[in-house]
Design a protein around this motif. Structure first.
Motif, PDB file in Angstrom:
ATOM      1  N   GLY A 124       0.810  -1.214   0.000  1.00 13.13           N
ATOM      2  CA  GLY A 124       0.000   0.000   0.000  1.00 13.13           C
ATOM      3  C   GLY A 124       0.843   1.263   0.000  1.00 13.13           C
ATOM      4  N   TRP A 125       0.277   2.307  -0.587  1.00 12.59           N
ATOM      5  CA  TRP A 125       0.965   3.594  -0.625  1.00 12.59           C
ATOM      6  C   TRP A 125       0.159   4.637   0.145  1.00 12.59           C
ATOM      7  CZ3 TRP A 125      -0.859   7.940  -3.681  1.00 12.59           C
ATOM      8  CH2 TRP A 125      -0.037   9.067  -3.544  1.00 12.59           C
ATOM      9  N   TRP A 126      -1.103   4.843  -0.239  1.00 16.46           N
ATOM     10  CA  TRP A 126      -1.915   5.859   0.427  1.00 16.46           C
ATOM     11  C   TRP A 126      -2.361   5.388   1.804  1.00 16.46           C
ATOM     12  CZ3 TRP A 126      -2.418  10.758   0.108  1.00 16.46           C
ATOM     13  CH2 TRP A 126      -3.493  11.415   0.715  1.00 16.46           C
ATOM     14  N   ARG A 127      -2.686   4.081   1.906  1.00 12.37           N
ATOM     15  CA  ARG A 127      -3.069   3.495   3.201  1.00 12.37           C
ATOM     16  C   ARG A 127      -2.161   2.294   3.451  1.00 12.37           C
ATOM     17  NH1 ARG A 127      -8.274   1.355   3.657  1.00 12.37           N
ATOM     18  NH2 ARG A 127      -8.192   1.806   5.882  1.00 12.37           N
ATOM     19  N   PRO A 128      -0.905   2.535   3.822  1.00 12.15           N
ATOM     20  CA  PRO A 128       0.059   1.433   3.962  1.00 12.15           C
ATOM     21  C   PRO A 128      -0.309   0.488   5.093  1.00 12.15           C
ATOM     22  CG  PRO A 128       0.979   3.467   4.845  1.00 12.15           C
ATOM     23  CD  PRO A 128      -0.309   3.842   4.166  1.00 12.15           C
ATOM     24  N   VAL A 129       0.067  -0.764   4.901  1.00 12.21           N
ATOM     25  CA  VAL A 129      -0.186  -1.781   5.912  1.00 12.21           C
ATOM     26  C   VAL A 129       1.050  -2.653   6.042  1.00 12.21           C
ATOM     27  CG1 VAL A 129      -1.246  -3.337   4.200  1.00 12.21           C
ATOM     28  CG2 VAL A 129      -1.711  -3.660   6.640  1.00 12.21           C
ATOM     29  N   VAL A 130       1.383  -3.027   7.264  1.00 10.00           N
ATOM     30  CA  VAL A 130       2.484  -3.945   7.541  1.00 10.00           C
ATOM     31  C   VAL A 130       1.880  -5.246   8.020  1.00 10.00           C
ATOM     32  CG1 VAL A 130       4.575  -4.374   8.872  1.00 10.00           C
ATOM     33  CG2 VAL A 130       4.020  -2.040   8.146  1.00 10.00           C
ATOM     34  N   LEU A 131       2.157  -6.325   7.281  1.00  7.06           N
ATOM     35  CA  LEU A 131       1.675  -7.652   7.658  1.00  7.06           C
ATOM     36  C   LEU A 131       2.799  -8.372   8.407  1.00  7.06           C
ATOM     37  CD1 LEU A 131      -0.034  -8.677   4.290  1.00  7.06           C
ATOM     38  CD2 LEU A 131      -1.000  -7.379   6.200  1.00  7.06           C
ATOM     39  N   VAL A 132       2.502  -8.810   9.613  1.00  6.61           N
ATOM     40  CA  VAL A 132       3.506  -9.445  10.474  1.00  6.61           C
ATOM     41  C   VAL A 132       3.071 -10.875  10.769  1.00  6.61           C
ATOM     42  CG1 VAL A 132       4.720  -9.331  12.681  1.00  6.61           C
ATOM     43  CG2 VAL A 132       4.098  -7.223  11.490  1.00  6.61           C
ATOM     44  N   PRO A 133       3.967 -11.850  10.614  1.00  7.84           N
ATOM     45  CA  PRO A 133       3.615 -13.238  10.944  1.00  7.84           C
ATOM     46  C   PRO A 133       3.288 -13.380  12.436  1.00  7.84           C
ATOM     47  CG  PRO A 133       5.628 -13.136   9.644  1.00  7.84           C
ATOM     48  CD  PRO A 133       5.317 -11.733  10.045  1.00  7.84           C
ATOM     49  N   ALA A 134       2.278 -14.171  12.716  1.00  4.61           N
ATOM     50  CA  ALA A 134       1.904 -14.405  14.110  1.00  4.61           C
ATOM     51  C   ALA A 134       3.032 -15.069  14.880  1.00  4.61           C
ATOM     52  CB  ALA A 134       0.644 -15.272  14.168  1.00  4.61           C
ATOM     53  N   ALA A 135       3.832 -15.907  14.169  1.00  5.02           N
ATOM     54  CA  ALA A 135       4.945 -16.597  14.830  1.00  5.02           C
ATOM     55  C   ALA A 135       5.994 -15.613  15.328  1.00  5.02           C
ATOM     56  CB  ALA A 135       5.582 -17.599  13.869  1.00  5.02           C
ATOM     57  N   LEU A 136       6.181 -14.508  14.637  1.00  2.45           N
ATOM     58  CA  LEU A 136       7.164 -13.515  15.080  1.00  2.45           C
ATOM     59  C   LEU A 136       6.653 -12.766  16.311  1.00  2.45           C
ATOM     60  CD1 LEU A 136       8.559 -11.897  11.800  1.00  2.45           C
ATOM     61  CD2 LEU A 136       9.563 -13.683  13.211  1.00  2.45           C
ATOM     62  N   VAL A 137       5.374 -12.442  16.326  1.00  5.33           N
ATOM     63  CA  VAL A 137       4.815 -11.696  17.458  1.00  5.33           C
ATOM     64  C   VAL A 137       4.911 -12.513  18.742  1.00  5.33           C
ATOM     65  CG1 VAL A 137       2.730 -10.609  18.372  1.00  5.33           C
ATOM     66  CG2 VAL A 137       3.285 -10.390  15.949  1.00  5.33           C
ATOM     67  N   SER A 138       4.695 -13.821  18.611  1.00  2.00           N
ATOM     68  CA  SER A 138       4.699 -14.665  19.800  1.00  2.00           C
ATOM     69  C   SER A 138       6.080 -15.224  20.138  1.00  2.00           C
ATOM     70  CB  SER A 138       3.720 -15.834  19.606  1.00  2.00           C
ATOM     71  OG  SER A 138       4.116 -16.632  18.483  1.00  2.00           O
ATOM     72  N   GLY A 139       6.973 -15.323  19.126  1.00  2.00           N
ATOM     73  CA  GLY A 139       8.235 -16.006  19.371  1.00  2.00           C
ATOM     74  C   GLY A 139       9.479 -15.159  19.335  1.00  2.00           C
ATOM     75  N   MET A 140       9.420 -13.942  18.833  1.00  2.00           N
ATOM     76  CA  MET A 140      10.611 -13.105  18.727  1.00  2.00           C
ATOM     77  C   MET A 140      10.606 -12.046  19.833  1.00  2.00           C
ATOM     78  SD  MET A 140      12.025 -10.822  15.480  1.00  2.00           S
ATOM     79  CE  MET A 140      12.709 -12.220  14.587  1.00  2.00           C
ATOM     80  N   PRO A 141      11.761 -11.793  20.441  1.00  2.00           N
ATOM     81  CA  PRO A 141      11.832 -10.723  21.453  1.00  2.00           C
ATOM     82  C   PRO A 141      11.333  -9.403  20.892  1.00  2.00           C
ATOM     83  CG  PRO A 141      13.827 -12.045  21.486  1.00  2.00           C
ATOM     84  CD  PRO A 141      13.048 -12.507  20.306  1.00  2.00           C
ATOM     85  N   ALA A 142      10.687  -8.621  21.750  1.00  2.00           N
ATOM     86  CA  ALA A 142      10.040  -7.389  21.285  1.00  2.00           C
ATOM     87  C   ALA A 142      11.023  -6.423  20.656  1.00  2.00           C
ATOM     88  CB  ALA A 142       9.317  -6.714  22.455  1.00  2.00           C
ATOM     89  N   HIS A 143      12.242  -6.315  21.213  1.00  2.00           N
ATOM     90  CA  HIS A 143      13.183  -5.328  20.672  1.00  2.00           C
ATOM     91  C   HIS A 143      13.686  -5.741  19.286  1.00  2.00           C
ATOM     92  CE1 HIS A 143      15.942  -8.323  22.307  1.00  2.00           C
ATOM     93  NE2 HIS A 143      16.940  -7.731  21.661  1.00  2.00           N
ATOM     94  N   LEU A 144      13.717  -7.044  18.993  1.00  2.00           N
ATOM     95  CA  LEU A 144      14.129  -7.493  17.660  1.00  2.00           C
ATOM     96  C   LEU A 144      12.993  -7.328  16.651  1.00  2.00           C
ATOM     97  CD1 LEU A 144      16.211 -10.717  18.432  1.00  2.00           C
ATOM     98  CD2 LEU A 144      16.974  -8.342  18.188  1.00  2.00           C
ATOM     99  N   LEU A 145      11.773  -7.617  17.066  1.00  2.00           N
ATOM    100  CA  LEU A 145      10.640  -7.402  16.177  1.00  2.00           C
ATOM    101  C   LEU A 145      10.496  -5.920  15.857  1.00  2.00           C
ATOM    102  CD1 LEU A 145       8.226  -8.407  14.633  1.00  2.00           C
ATOM    103  CD2 LEU A 145       6.889  -8.376  16.760  1.00  2.00           C
ATOM    104  N   GLU A 146      10.786  -5.082  16.817  1.00  2.00           N
ATOM    105  CA  GLU A 146      10.740  -3.646  16.578  1.00  2.00           C
ATOM    106  C   GLU A 146      11.752  -3.236  15.511  1.00  2.00           C
ATOM    107  OE1 GLU A 146      10.157  -0.138  19.645  1.00  2.00           O
ATOM    108  OE2 GLU A 146      12.274  -0.748  19.553  1.00  2.00           O
ATOM    109  N   ALA A 147      12.912  -3.902  15.493  1.00  2.00           N
ATOM    110  CA  ALA A 147      13.916  -3.604  14.477  1.00  2.00           C
ATOM    111  C   ALA A 147      13.412  -3.990  13.087  1.00  2.00           C
ATOM    112  CB  ALA A 147      15.218  -4.353  14.792  1.00  2.00           C
ATOM    113  N   LEU A 148      12.733  -5.135  12.966  1.00  2.00           N
ATOM    114  CA  LEU A 148      12.161  -5.528  11.679  1.00  2.00           C
ATOM    115  C   LEU A 148      11.072  -4.557  11.244  1.00  2.00           C
ATOM    116  CD1 LEU A 148      11.863  -9.422  11.994  1.00  2.00           C
ATOM    117  CD2 LEU A 148      13.662  -8.077  10.890  1.00  2.00           C
TER     118      LEU A 148
END
Length: 420
Positions: free
Chosen positions: A172-196
């Motif tokens: 998206g350009w006018w209404r951008p969206v970031v799709l994040v895998p559920a596995a990353l939200v539950s399995g990756m440390p918050a500070h690393l997911l923030e970097a992605l």
């Protein structure tokens, strides 16, 4: 313009792009090699310019063919957009062979381009549905909004949690969206997911989605040329490096992004071609670049294909140059007057006592038939012009020859309309 002329114009444009794309790819490769230690922004600009030229050059040629009213492709000259004139590497022998296959060439190209277009549309539909239906995490949504404000993004950025996804993607350009895998939200440390997520926001900040759509358009139209895919691949590699640098500056911790990419590499993921993803390019090379930036030495082995392509392009132009000078056949076409009919004087022209002289240019094919006609100077009365064109089309000729071989050649004739 007739349907046959339209098909011929498209067909010859596609054929000519084989050598045009090779030249563009060679020039792009040389420039990228020279700029191997420059900032990725410079290489990105070169690659984008190369891909844009892959669209502009054939588009200009097609427009000129359509405006010229003739789809013939054995012409010796192809006008370049900047006004340069380059000889066509397709000689008369190849032109005659390819001319018989143009309908198949255009038909096959159209079917494949349509299939790729449908694939692109399917990807857009999938992204739209994922953005509309997948889960929302209020805490992460608030964090993304804060980061977007820090990045200077003035549009609302949506965050969606997707089950069937292995790597974050941005669309998206006018209404951008970031799709994040559920596995990353539950399995990756918050500070690393923030970097992605910082990497994804960098794509939004730079409007990379629009460029990516443009890439998909060129890839769809010229899917048959390896240079297009190579240049487009280099654009994606350089774009990921630019997004890495942008995110690292915002985070102030390049190693955190490198560690996040390292964790991402351990996951099984698929790349959605219509969106920018954190897994674009070679993850290991990106990690190494973030942790320990280094200059790149010139790899002569890798340059061998580029040098070979340059030699081939030089040979093509060396072959093409004399073709432009020797475009005139040794012997001109000769009419078989027994096959020609006297033009019929149109009744309306007789009634209005119209007279005049019409000059016609016509293309004699290798079998002696009139392949194409054009009015180079009108009599001033359309019925007289068309009657002369119709009569000429019924004539047969002894074709022009070059070194004893029949070739297609243009010639001219005048019809004088008088009332006795």
């Amino acid at each position: 313009m007739s349907a046959a002329d339209l098909v011929a114009s498209i067909g010859w444009t596609l054929v000519h792009f084989l050598w045009q794309g090779a030249l563009i790819g060679c020039a792009t490769a040389v420039l990228l090699t020279v700029l191997r230690n420059a900032r990725p922004e410079s290489r990105y600009l070169v690659a984008c310019s190369g891909l844009l030229l892959c669209l502009a050059w054939p588009a200009t040629e097609l427009a000129l063919r359509l405006l010229g009213g003739s789809g013939t492709g054995g012409d010796a000259l192809v006008l370049f957009a900047a006004g340069l004139v380059a000889a066509s590497p397709v000689d008369q022998g190849w032109a005659a062979l390819l001319a018989d296959q143009l309908s198949w060439i255009v038909g096959t190209w159209a079917v494949c381009a349509l299939a790729m277009s449908l694939r692109m549309v399917a990807g857009l539909v999938w992204i739209g549905r994922a953005a509309a239906q997948e889960g929302i995490d209020p805490a992460w949504q608030a964090r993304v909004e804060r980061m977007a404000a820090q990045f200077g993004i003035d549009r609302a950025v949506r965050l969606r949690i997707v089950e069937s996804l292995g790597s974050p993607v941005t669309a998206g350009w006018w209404r951008p969206v970031v799709l994040v895998p559920a596995a990353l939200v539950s399995g990756m440390p918050a500070h690393l997911l923030e970097a992605l997520l910082a990497h994804e926001l960098a794509h939004i900040k730079r409007h990379d989605y629009l460029v990516n759509l443009g890439q998909n358009l060129v890839e769809t139209l010229f899917f048959y040329h390896p240079a297009v895919w190579w240049i487009s691949g280099r654009i994606r590699v350089e774009r990921e490096q630019i997004a890495d640098d942008f995110a690292a500056r915002q985070l102030g911790e390049p190693r955190r992004l490198a560690l996040a990419l390292s964790e991402l590499e351990k996951l099984q993921f698929s790349t959605h071609h219509l969106a920018q993803a954190a897994n674009g390019g070679d993850l290991m090379s990106r990690i190494k670049r973030l942790v320990r930036p280094d200059t790149q030495a010139l790899n002569w082995k890798a340059a061998i294909p580029v040098l070979g392509l340059a030699a081939m392009s030089a040979a093509v132009f060396a072959h093409a140059a004399p073709a432009a000078k020797s475009a005139e056949p040794d012997r001109a076409a000769v009419a078989n007057f027994n096959s020609c009919e006297r033009p019929h004087y149109p009744a309306e022209s007789l009634a209005q006592k119209h007279t005049g002289t019409v000059t016609l240019g016509f293309l004699v094919a290798t079998d002696g038939s009139v392949k194409d006609t054009k009015i180079t100077k009108s009599s001033g009365h359309r019925p007289l012009d068309e009657s002369a064109r119709t009569a000429l089309a019924k004539c047969t000729f002894k074709p022009a020859t070059t070194k004893g071989q029949p070739v297609e050649a243009w010639t001219a004739v005048q019809y004088v309309w008088t009332l006795e």
